[in-house]
Write an enzyme that holds these catalytic residues in place. Structure first.
Site, short mmCIF file in Angstrom:
data_model
loop_
_atom_site.label_atom_id
_atom_site.label_comp_id
_atom_site.label_asym_id
_atom_site.label_seq_id
_atom_site.Cartn_x
_atom_site.Cartn_y
_atom_site.Cartn_z
N ARG A 157 -5.66 -8.07 -5.97
CA ARG A 157 -5.05 -8.88 -4.91
C ARG A 157 -3.54 -8.64 -4.94
O ARG A 157 -2.79 -9.42 -5.52
CB ARG A 157 -5.36 -10.36 -5.11
N ASP B 266 0.32 -8.57 -4.27
CA ASP B 266 1.19 -9.65 -3.82
C ASP B 266 1.98 -9.28 -2.56
O ASP B 266 2.04 -8.11 -2.19
CB ASP B 266 2.19 -10.01 -4.92
N TYR C 263 -0.60 2.08 -11.64
CA TYR C 263 0.45 1.59 -10.75
C TYR C 263 1.69 2.46 -10.90
O TYR C 263 1.91 3.09 -11.95
CB TYR C 263 0.85 0.16 -11.12
N ARG D 144 5.26 -5.62 -12.89
CA ARG D 144 6.60 -6.07 -12.50
C ARG D 144 7.32 -6.72 -13.68
O ARG D 144 8.55 -6.60 -13.80
CB ARG D 144 6.51 -7.02 -11.31
#
Lengths: 257, 257
Positions: B58, B60, B119, B210
């Protein structure tokens, strides 16, 4: 708040911008333009509401720049030239950035003083689009042959009359230009290839890079043979060349002085 | 217009999107989301208004994807799976693209079936911003030392309890994950350096990438030494690590099956 008046000085800015949200460089009454934003930011930092910025190139709607150059004059900036970008960037929107500023003579003309310019044109070649790069390239679905496109490009290098590559709207008397470099690099990207065309010349006609890109792609996708470029140059007729490639693939990279 | 009903089948889509204009993947009543757009496009091509899409991740608000995967089930698609992306792309907005679709078993779960994900996090390090890449990177002004950042990153490779790198909001019982790859490449870009962090793991905690990016930059700019990462891991305390890096630098590259 306004700095005191001093000696009149001229400065050359180097500007980068994402042109997606602008109607090009040149000020227009009803639409946002790069020139209007830059002049408004300059007015804020100098306190001089009449300050004008003149660019080396009036980039069109949706065209980007990494190394646009623009000149302005003011008697209200007393600090060193290299402080201008930091002051200006606090007033500019996030999609326009002043990279550099230097002192130039008062009669400096950003286009006439230049010895040439370099542009980049990016083409993404794949059956499905790349949404992350869509603001910066032309998406071409039909398979492009890089070797054919490079062979075609070679016919454009050197001194030629580029009349066939000039769009109407801003005609030049003299349409002879010297292309000193025209390279096309390809790299694998997502599900296809990203082709980066770099073109350097002593000057460019209106829409010349986009017309060259559109014409080279005609060869790349196999609609024309590389040698056809010679016929296009010799025709002195805009209608013979390929269609103008879309604006978002184009970026003004550098202005040479 | 609706295709006739047939056997119930499941499909796994590979999706790319520019997340700038979306409130993340997950459907929300008042805001545009990727899930809402994908489900609406699926409803259009299948004629099935109740079709649901379930993603492996999911993402952001403002986070991008090149290789998100999402599963949907319908009894109203009779053509081959590989025709789905072309049909879907005609209904999706330009910033969301279906790259691929394959048949999967009806009980296929896009997260549980995956063996890992990769990522990318991009950091632009320069005194002045890059407006052309601003949607895709975190702009850090203070000078980053790549060697120090790489030394720090090395402490995160392997099996560790990443509790300190988990934001509140979506806690996991088990916070042990195995980072199989964590590389940082640098390349000269405009007036600075573009650093590309690639991280592959068997699973990720909420905001883990992050939080890792924010923590590594603390080391990169010299506020902490590389060995400090060991203390952060050992602390089991989110407050010890660096701040969460902003969303626009993050992109989900690939989900492994």
């Amino acid at each position: 708040m306004s700095p005191p008046e001093g000696e009149l000085r001229a400065y050359r800015l180097t500007l980068a911008y994402d042109g997606t949200n602008y109607f090009g460089w040149q000020r227009q009454p009803e639409h946002p333009t790069i020139q209007a934003c830059v002049e408004s930011a300059l007015a804020e930092i100098t306190g001089d509401e009449r300050v004008k910025a003149y660019a080396s190139s009036r980039t069109d709607t949706g065209v980007h720049a990494i190394g646009q150059s623009a000149v302005f004059r003011t008697c209200r900036w007393q600090a060193a030239a290299d402080k201008i970008p930091f002051a200006l960037n606090t007033k500019l929107p996030a999609d326009i950035v002043a990279r550099d500023a230097i002192d130039v003579p008062l009669d400096f003309h950003p286009l006439r003083a230049s010895t040439g310019k370099r542009y980049r044109y990016q083409i993404y070649n794949a059956r499905k689009a790349d949404p992350l790069g869509a603001r910066m390239h032309w998406w071409v679905r039909k398979r492009i042959n890089l070797t054919a496109m490079r062979e075609a490009a070679a016919f454009l290098v050197g001194e030629h009359d580029f009349f066939s590559f000039q769009s109407t709207g801003s005609p030049r008397q003299n349409t002879v230009r010297t292309v000193s470099q025209l390279t096309i690099e390809g790299q694998q990207h997502m599900d296809g290839d990203l082709y980066t065309l770099e073109i350097q010349a002593n000057g460019f006609l209106y829409n010349m890079v986009r017309n060259i890109a559109g014409t080279l792609v005609q060869v790349g996708v196999g609609r024309e043979r590389p040698e056809w470029i010679r016929d296009v140059l010799a025709a002195y007729d805009r209608r013979v060349a390929g269609a103008t490639a879309p604006p978002q693939g184009l970026c003004l990279m550098e202005v040479y002085y």
